[in-house]
Design an enzyme around this catalytic site. Structure first.
Site, PDB file in Angstrom:
ATOM      1  N   ARG A  16       0.838  -1.202   0.000  1.00  0.00           N
ATOM      2  CA  ARG A  16       0.000   0.000   0.000  1.00  0.00           C
ATOM      3  C   ARG A  16       0.876   1.257   0.000  1.00  0.00           C
ATOM      4  O   ARG A  16       0.570   2.227  -0.702  1.00  0.00           O
ATOM      5  CB  ARG A  16      -0.954   0.004   1.194  1.00  0.00           C
ATOM      6  CG  ARG A  16      -2.092  -0.989   1.059  1.00  0.00           C
ATOM      7  CD  ARG A  16      -3.043  -0.923   2.228  1.00  0.00           C
ATOM      8  NE  ARG A  16      -3.851   0.291   2.209  1.00  0.00           N
ATOM      9  CZ  ARG A  16      -4.561   0.728   3.239  1.00  0.00           C
ATOM     10  NH1 ARG A  16      -4.549   0.060   4.384  1.00  0.00           N
ATOM     11  NH2 ARG A  16      -5.277   1.832   3.154  1.00  0.00           N
TER      12      ARG A  16
ATOM     13  N   CYS B  26      -1.316   6.413   8.850  1.00  0.00           N
ATOM     14  CA  CYS B  26      -1.642   5.121   8.234  1.00  0.00           C
ATOM     15  C   CYS B  26      -2.730   5.395   7.200  1.00  0.00           C
ATOM     16  O   CYS B  26      -2.666   6.382   6.486  1.00  0.00           O
ATOM     17  CB  CYS B  26      -2.073   4.111   9.303  1.00  0.00           C
ATOM     18  SG  CYS B  26      -3.461   4.684  10.326  1.00  0.00           S
TER      19      CYS B  26
END
Length: 284
Positions: free
Chosen positions: A178, A234
């Site tokens: 990611r 995040c």
């Protein structure tokens, strides 16, 4: 480790009057699963706190997928759950400590120091044959005073400045794929904030799902300046929290959370996006 307690530590103290146990189990994409798991069995005396209903505010244009709750609203919810200013709170989940860490961070942010995370999580507790119940505790409201700690929080402006000028180290807590922009299962854009370095949050745990000790955490972050400014993010400000705790355990003193995180960053049209695994790959 001052923020992490063992299952046996909790087993020995779970009935002490100032201890409040918080069940924070939650599965992304299955918003009822955590509550259902709690109802099927939990640590005796535990109250359930829902990541999206209790530990976040409603989603809006900015603020990411799990916006911070209003401190007064959060304090009211905690009070109703029997969590007061003198409570010792022990949080657990079954997601590696990710959701419990969110509660840890929120409590610290509104000025409550006595909060801990139970190592390993509910499945390990159950497997150890420690007590489990389906009975929900009577929640006697308590008094909770808010003392917000703004220094714990980084704004999108702070992050833009850090990305542009290296005024702080940006830590991306998502997994490597990611971070690199190779896949993005949740958010509208793939990649990371330019200049950010990748420290996957699950690496604070060992192979058995236990938090690694302080020495291992110090080694993990050994390339970073212990006195330098660090901003952690995040996808939505939840899985960054274990990294915030790990940095504190490792002796870092100037760590902020970018609570909106990647999902907030990409909500601003002009914010640049980087892909790849190194600064040489970034696409600004």
């Amino acid at each position: 480790m001052k923020n992490i307690v063992s299952m046996r530590w909790l087993l020995a103290r779970m009935y002490e009057p100032d201890v409040v146990i918080a069940d924070c189990r939650f599965l992304l994409g299955q918003p009822e699963a955590g509550r259902q798991a709690y109802e099927a069995g939990h640590i005796p005396g535990a109250v359930y706190l829902d990541l999206e209903k209790d530990l976040s505010s409603p989603v809006s244009a900015h603020g990411g997928r799990h916006p911070l709750p209003d401190p007064a609203v959060l304090a009211s919810r905690l009070s109703k759950a029997g969590i007061g200013s003198n409570s010792r709170i022990v949080a657990y989940d079954d997601q590696g400590g990710m959701n419990a860490s969110r509660l840890w961070w929120l409590l610290r942010y509104i000025g409550h120091e006595q909060v801990y995370i139970m190592d390993e999580g509910f499945s390990a507790w159950q497997n150890a044959k420690f007590p489990v119940t389906v009975d929900e505790p009577v929640q006697i409201p308590s008094s909770f005073e808010v003392n917000v700690q703004p220094a714990m929080l980084a704004s999108v402006d702070d992050v833009q400045q850090a990305s542009a000028s290296d005024s702080a180290v940006l830590i991306d807590s998502r997994d490597a794929r990611r971070y690199a922009g190779l896949e993005e299962p949740i958010d509208a854009k793939a990649g990371h904030i330019p200049g950010a370095v990748n420290y996957f949050w699950k690496d604070v745990l060992d192979w058995d799902g236990r938090w690694t000790d302080t020495g291992v955490l110090e080694e993990r972050f050994s390339k970073l300046d212990k006195d330098g400014a660090i901003i952690v993010y995040c996808g939505s400000g939840v899985s960054a929290c274990p990294n915030v705790i790990a940095l504190e355990e490792a002796g870092f003193s100037n760590v902020k959370l970018y609570s909106g995180s990647w999902s907030d960053w990409i909500s601003y049209e002009g914010n640049p996006v980087a892909t790849g695994n190194s600064e040489a790959d970034k696409d600004v």
